[in-house]
Every structure is written in structure tokens, then in C-alpha cells.
Design an enzyme around this catalytic site. Structure first.
Site, PDB file in Angstrom:
ATOM      1  N   SER A 314      -1.876 -29.547   2.582  1.00  0.00           N
ATOM      2  CA  SER A 314      -3.057 -29.518   1.732  1.00  0.00           C
ATOM      3  C   SER A 314      -2.893 -30.386   0.477  1.00  0.00           C
ATOM      4  O   SER A 314      -2.717 -31.597   0.574  1.00  0.00           O
ATOM      5  CB  SER A 314      -3.369 -28.049   1.401  1.00  0.00           C
ATOM      6  OG  SER A 314      -4.636 -27.890   0.852  1.00  0.00           O
ATOM      7  N   ASP A 325       1.001 -44.295  -0.465  1.00  0.00           N
ATOM      8  CA  ASP A 325       0.091 -45.421  -0.235  1.00  0.00           C
ATOM      9  C   ASP A 325       0.045 -46.384  -1.413  1.00  0.00           C
ATOM     10  O   ASP A 325      -0.218 -47.578  -1.235  1.00  0.00           O
ATOM     11  CB  ASP A 325      -1.325 -44.911   0.060  1.00  0.00           C
ATOM     12  CG  ASP A 325      -1.488 -44.445   1.501  1.00  0.00           C
ATOM     13  OD1 ASP A 325      -0.454 -44.359   2.210  1.00  0.00           O
ATOM     14  OD2 ASP A 325      -2.619 -44.154   1.925  1.00  0.00           O
ATOM     15  N   LYS A 339      -3.187 -30.778   7.022  1.00  0.00           N
ATOM     16  CA  LYS A 339      -4.461 -30.148   6.646  1.00  0.00           C
ATOM     17  C   LYS A 339      -5.235 -31.116   5.764  1.00  0.00           C
ATOM     18  O   LYS A 339      -4.942 -31.281   4.587  1.00  0.00           O
ATOM     19  CB  LYS A 339      -4.255 -28.823   5.909  1.00  0.00           C
ATOM     20  CG  LYS A 339      -5.570 -28.139   5.545  1.00  0.00           C
ATOM     21  CD  LYS A 339      -5.331 -26.814   4.835  1.00  0.00           C
ATOM     22  CE  LYS A 339      -6.671 -26.148   4.503  1.00  0.00           C
ATOM     23  NZ  LYS A 339      -7.425 -26.882   3.463  1.00  0.00           N
TER      24      LYS A 339
END
Length: 418
Positions: A314, A325, A339
Site C-alpha cells: 500500500s 522511479d 496493493k
């Protein structure tokens, strides 16, 4: 734990229009007034109708679902709650769920930083439907009893969990401080085992931090974040500042077995590490993308490694994905839980609550990680270790993170900086 945005929902007043056809002498009677319990069911239906991520409502006519639910007599609040739960089950989404007033208050306490119970974060496995441990809270009774991530809870006090909702299972594990609850646990390769756990007050201080020296005498700031509650961002910022003042030259952020929590906490913690860049994209059922950005300055520019495993879920995945990233951190460990859905929490008119999946999220490079997880830059399997073994020679993932940092050309020969 679900990934939540908090908001209030206020009841709307409606007026009935009585149409009278004078020319034909026809009187159209108003519909029979709804009872309070029927109004509550309709209130839930409207919120889902307006906000739910899947506009096919699991490929069914959502208006027909409401009509059928209202056709059944609702004798009291409990009957209304059961009807609401049946209505929501038709969506086949374990994260969209009804919370009675007690459960709603408990969730609010959880995200605020304090709770009472055994200290387990749980989820329903989407493939098997079994009740599964995402992670025990650090230092909790469940943690001390040896319950691990991915354990399956088969029975609670002798009652099968097969047909229990998440909240019903959580309610059965709650109880007075000092009382015992018996859990039947199933673990891969080990079969079933019974655990007796004493309930207690769970202190939710989400951050553990300390300055550690590597074998090469590099000062590394180690931070372990256990969940994303209302205190998390402030506590992480305090820990980074403290470690910077002590001379940390690099960082290890341990998100293993962190089940997530508040979306905003995940975003704010990502901002602590980034000067600029997108943190996360959100996509609702209209396909509209929102984004959250970092606006700097970061509290530190020192090299960072993040530890992740199957219990990293989550909001933890939002943070890990954002820093991976953006090239701010390297990830070490195992593929995360997966999730990628966001729930909004609505307060209902009778003090109960409703969690609704309103959006999905994508990482800055537009990766949808739901049910897939995030793959680390360096995959390191880890045999089960105790809480006391974290960060020791037995912790292979931690040792791999230290090795990665000390091989970094920025740190070679740096030692303890002045």
C-alpha cells in the site's frame, strides 16, 4: 491495511414532488417514506454509485442491487448492516467494506497512532479468499507470539474465518487488555499451529532509527518505518535530521512488513527525500489522472537503499515506487505485496463508516503494481528471522544493503565525515 483518504459525507435532504394530473383526474401518490434503516442503505448505495472505481460495479446493474436490497424487510440496525454488507459483497472487492460504529472508531484510532488488540494487519487473499497476515506490528503481542507475514488465520477462538469479513475477524481478535485470544495459524511448509496471544495496548510509534557504522567505518543512518499513520511523516523527518546531525553519510530505509496506512503520509515522506519529481499518479473511474509532486528541498541527498519484502504494501509501495522511479533509491529484498488501490473513508449518518475503493495508483513511470508488486533492483531472498535479528549478520537483506552502499563510489574511503 487499507490506503485511506479521510472525508466527511453529509446527508442530503430530499423533497417529494406530488404530481396531480387534473385533466385526467389522476392523483399520483408519493412513494412510501423510507425507514431510517432503509435510508442508511440508500446512503451507502449513493456513495458507491458516485465514487466507486469500477463503473460496471463488477458487471452488474447497481440500481437493481439497491432495489432488491430495499425489498427485504429491515427490522433493525443489525439487519440493515447485514443487508449493506451483502450489497457490497456483490462488488467482489475486499477493500470496499462497511464498518459499524465500533469498527469505524477503531480504524480512526489506528490511523491516529494508537490501538488496543493483538497487533495484526490482515487482508483477504484475492485468489483463495483466506484471511492472511500482511504483517504483525513491531513489538505487538502477535509479533512476540511469532506470527509472521503470509501466515493464514484459519480459526479465531475456534470459529472458522472462512466466511468472516476483515472487520468481523478484527472484531473477534479485539478484547480487554490482558485477555487471551486463541488463533489457529496455517503456514506454508509447517501445517497448522495454535497460538495463544494476550491482548494489549499497542504503541504505534512508527519509526525506529539509529546511526550504525559499517565494517568500512561508513556512518549509515538506519530507519525502520512500521506503518503510515498520522505521526509518520513528522517522526521520519525528526529521525533524518537527527541522523544528519550525527554525521550519517548514507541511509537504509526499512519498509519490510510495513502494511501501509494513510496516502498523505506516504506522499509527505517521499517529499522528505526528493528535491523534485512526481511521487504518484492517481486514476479514477473517469480515467482522470491526478498527481502529487515533490517540491523540495530534500532533507538529505545522501545515498539511500530501501528494504522491501512481501509484507511491504500500500503506502509503502507508493513510497518505494516513487523513490525507485525517480532514481533516488535502490530497492533490496523481495517483490512487494501488490496493493495498488486507494480507498476513501466516509462517515455515515449513524456514526458508522464506509471504505470505498475510489482510485488506483501508478508509480511515476506509470507502473500499475496492483497484484503484481514492485520488484527490487537487487533481489535477496530472506529466511525467517526474529525481530532481534533485524540488522544483524542473520539479516541477509540488510547486509546486502550495506554492501551496496559501501561499494557506491561516493562513499568509498569516506569513512566518518566531519
Amino acid at each position: 491495511m487499507g490506503l485511506f483518504i479521510n472525508k466527511k459525507v453529509f446527508r442530503l435532504g430530499f423533497s417529494l414532488l406530488i404530481a396531480v394530473g387534473l385533466a385526467l383526474g389522476i392523483l399520483i401518490q408519493p412513494a412510501a417514506a423510507l425507514t431510517e434503516d432503509q435510508k442508511l442503505l440508500s446512503e451507502v448505495w449513493r456513495i458507491v454509485n458516485r465514487t466507486y472505481l469500477d463503473d460496471t460495479f463488477n458487471h452488474q446493474n447497481w440500481a437493481t442491487v439497491r432495489q432488491k436490497a430495499l425489498e427485504k424487510p429491515l427490522k433493525n440496525h443489525q439487519a440493515a448492516y447485514a443487508a449493506i454488507q451483502d450489497m457490497l459483497k456483490s462488488l467482489d472487492d475486499p477493500f470496499t467494506r462497511f464498518l459499524d460504529p465500533e469498527q469505524y472508531r477503531s480504524l480512526q484510532v489506528n490511523t491516529s497512532g494508537e490501538l488496543t488488540g493483538v497487533g495484526l494487519q490482515i487482508a483477504l487473499d484475492p485468489q483463495t479468499g483466506k484471511l492472511e497476515v500482511v504483517a504483525p506490528i513491531a513489538g505487538s503481542p502477535a509479533d512476540k507470539a511469532g506470527i509472521r507475514p503470509r501466515d493464514r488465520i484459519i480459526k479465531i477462538e475456534g470459529v472458522s474465518t472462512e466466511n468472516l469479513t476483515l472487520d468481523e475477524a478484527a472484531a473477534k481478535m479485539r478484547g480487554p487488555i490482558g485477555s487471551l485470544v486463541t488463533l489457529l495459524i496455517e503456514r506454508d511448509g509447517e501445517g497448522e499451529t495454535e497460538k495463544r496471544v494476550m491482548r494489549d495496548r499497542i504503541a504505534l510509534n512508527p519509526v525506529v532509527s539509529e546511526l550504525r557504522m559499517t565494517p568500512q567505518s561508513t556512518p549509515v543512518g538506519y530507519l525502520r518505518l512500521n506503518q503510515f499513520n498520522a505521526n509518520a511523516s513528522m517522526e521520519v523527518a525528526h529521525a533524518i535530521n537527527d541522523l544528519e546531525n550525527k554525521g550519517a553519510a548514507a541511509y537504509i530505509l526499512d519498509l519490510r512488513n510495513n502494511p501501509g496506512g494513510l496516502l498523505q503520509a506516504g506522499i509527505e515522506i517521499a517529499r522528505l527525500w526528493l528535491d523534485s519529481g512526481t511521487i504518484v499518479y492517481t486514476v479514477n473511474r473517469q480515467g482522470i489522472q491526478g498527481s502529487f509532486e515533490a517540491f523540495g528541498p530534500a532533507l538529505t541527498k545522501d545515498p539511500l537503499v530501501i528494504l522491501v519484502n512481501q509484507g511491504t504494501a500500500s503506502a509503502s509501495e507508493i513510497l518505494a515506487g516513487a523513490l525507485q522511479d525517480n532514481g533516488r533509491a535502490q530497492l533490496v529484498g523481495e517483490t512487494t505485496f501488490g496493493k495498488g488501490l486507494i480507498q476513501s473513508l466516509f462517515e455515515l449518518s449513524d456514526g458508522s463508516g464506509l471504505a470505498v475503493t475510489i482510485a488506483k495508483y501508478e508509480t511515476p513511470q506509470h507502473r500499475d503494481i496492483n497484484k503484481l508488486g514492485i520488484k527490487p533492483d537487487k533481489v535477496i531472498p530472506q529466511e525467517a528471522i526474529t525481530r532481534d535479528q533485524i540488522g544483524t549478520q542473520a539479516d541477509q537483506q540488510y547486509q546486502a544493503a550495506v554492501e551496496l552502499l559501501t561499494k557506491n563510489s561516493v562513499l568509498v574511503g569516506l569513512g566518518a565525515r566531519g
